[in-house]
Write an enzyme that holds these catalytic residues in place. Sequence first.
Site, mmCIF file in Angstrom:
data_model
loop_
_atom_site.group_PDB
_atom_site.id
_atom_site.type_symbol
_atom_site.label_atom_id
_atom_site.label_comp_id
_atom_site.label_asym_id
_atom_site.label_seq_id
_atom_site.Cartn_x
_atom_site.Cartn_y
_atom_site.Cartn_z
ATOM 1 N N HIS A 1 -9.912 1.717 4.336
ATOM 2 C CA HIS A 1 -8.695 1.892 5.140
ATOM 3 C C HIS A 1 -8.963 2.932 6.230
ATOM 4 O O HIS A 1 -9.602 3.956 5.972
ATOM 5 C CB HIS A 1 -7.532 2.343 4.248
ATOM 6 C CG HIS A 1 -6.220 2.248 4.956
ATOM 7 N ND1 HIS A 1 -5.841 3.152 5.911
ATOM 8 C CD2 HIS A 1 -5.232 1.335 4.888
ATOM 9 C CE1 HIS A 1 -4.652 2.807 6.392
ATOM 10 N NE2 HIS A 1 -4.257 1.706 5.780
ATOM 11 N N SER B 1 2.519 -2.046 10.637
ATOM 12 C CA SER B 1 3.930 -2.161 11.007
ATOM 13 C C SER B 1 4.530 -3.534 10.728
ATOM 14 O O SER B 1 5.388 -4.010 11.492
ATOM 15 C CB SER B 1 4.132 -1.758 12.477
ATOM 16 O OG SER B 1 3.758 -0.402 12.668
ATOM 17 N N GLU C 1 -6.332 -4.639 10.483
ATOM 18 C CA GLU C 1 -5.371 -3.564 10.693
ATOM 19 C C GLU C 1 -5.700 -2.824 11.976
ATOM 20 O O GLU C 1 -6.475 -1.844 11.935
ATOM 21 C CB GLU C 1 -5.442 -2.570 9.533
ATOM 22 C CG GLU C 1 -5.262 -3.213 8.175
ATOM 23 C CD GLU C 1 -4.410 -2.341 7.269
ATOM 24 O OE1 GLU C 1 -3.502 -2.901 6.665
ATOM 25 O OE2 GLU C 1 -4.634 -1.125 7.219
ATOM 26 N N GLU D 1 -7.255 5.186 7.487
ATOM 27 C CA GLU D 1 -6.814 6.557 7.186
ATOM 28 C C GLU D 1 -7.881 7.305 6.390
ATOM 29 O O GLU D 1 -7.987 8.522 6.467
ATOM 30 C CB GLU D 1 -5.475 6.529 6.422
ATOM 31 C CG GLU D 1 -4.323 6.183 7.359
ATOM 32 C CD GLU D 1 -3.082 5.664 6.654
ATOM 33 O OE1 GLU D 1 -3.029 5.688 5.413
ATOM 34 O OE2 GLU D 1 -2.170 5.204 7.366
ATOM 35 N N ASN E 1 0.875 -1.178 0.000
ATOM 36 C CA ASN E 1 0.000 0.000 0.000
ATOM 37 C C ASN E 1 0.909 1.225 0.000
ATOM 38 O O ASN E 1 1.432 1.616 1.042
ATOM 39 C CB ASN E 1 -0.901 -0.031 1.249
ATOM 40 C CG ASN E 1 -1.767 1.218 1.360
ATOM 41 O OD1 ASN E 1 -1.845 2.010 0.430
ATOM 42 N ND2 ASN E 1 -2.422 1.391 2.509
ATOM 43 N N GLY F 1 1.599 2.310 11.008
ATOM 44 C CA GLY F 1 2.603 3.373 10.923
ATOM 45 C C GLY F 1 3.255 3.725 12.244
ATOM 46 O O GLY F 1 3.942 4.735 12.341
ATOM 47 N N LYS G 1 0.182 4.194 -0.362
ATOM 48 C CA LYS G 1 -0.472 5.406 0.169
ATOM 49 C C LYS G 1 -0.179 6.591 -0.771
ATOM 50 O O LYS G 1 -0.093 6.384 -1.970
ATOM 51 C CB LYS G 1 -0.029 5.655 1.615
ATOM 52 C CG LYS G 1 -0.228 4.392 2.482
ATOM 53 C CD LYS G 1 -0.123 4.636 3.953
ATOM 54 C CE LYS G 1 -0.352 3.311 4.698
ATOM 55 N NZ LYS G 1 -0.369 3.449 6.138
#
Length: 253
Positions: free
Chosen positions: A95, A212, A167, A97, A9, A173, A11
């Site tokens: 996701h 991570s 996730e 985010e 991914n 992250g 991003k």
Amino acid sequence: MRQKLVVANWKMHGNLATNQQLFKAYLEKLSTLTDVDVVVCVPYPYLAQAQSILKDTRLAWGAQNLSKDAQGAFTGEVSAGMLKDFGATHVIIGHSERATAYCESDENIATKFIQAKAHGLTPILCVGETLIEREAGVMEMVVAKQLDTIIHTYSAAVFADAIVSYEPIWAIGTGLAASSDQAQAMHAFIRSKIAALDEDAASRLKILYGGSVNPQNAVQLFVMQDIDGGLVGRCSLNAQEFEGICRAASSCQ
Ligand code: PGA
């Protein structure tokens, strides 16, 4: 047996020049790895670049979002059909985010999931809890709710050949991945929830872990029974680290 899958991914990173280098490095390092599926999810503008460099290789590509609608007056949106035009096979949906920054509801996410399937794209549905929810011990309830909107609106059968990526938001992250026991417990919960309604769909569902993942922790995660691979953010931007993660998946087949 479900073949392991590693999804990059990217991003909102990269440009034409750096992408070209990264695609080439992926191809050099991963072309001989035949027992792991690899998908690279790029920002929309680079789908054409992914298509021209990756077509006829072992690597597939996809997007990081799609519209819940098939077409129409939806300024700024990108449809499933458009992704297909550029050879995308996979699309990340929900996701965290995006879910937080753009207020995506479970209903929207469910519609996107079905929109992807209806156009022959494999949806990669992201689910996961916050740290507060984990500390309160309600993580299974939270993840169950994220799955329930799809199950109740459509059916458990739609999970056959789809992908769910667990996730935990606190692991994305942060450098602090879930332990293999924490991840396996949630993956087993997700699979058993689907299996209670549709055993065939549950056995054909791939469940990835994201948050991570790195070359050091990948084996201990991927070796777990219900972990079918990973969704990788930061380490996918470094070809060597990404190769390490894909090789870890290969060693856990
Ligand atoms: P990370 O991101 O690997 O950088 O934690 C994972 C993700 O957000 O999919």
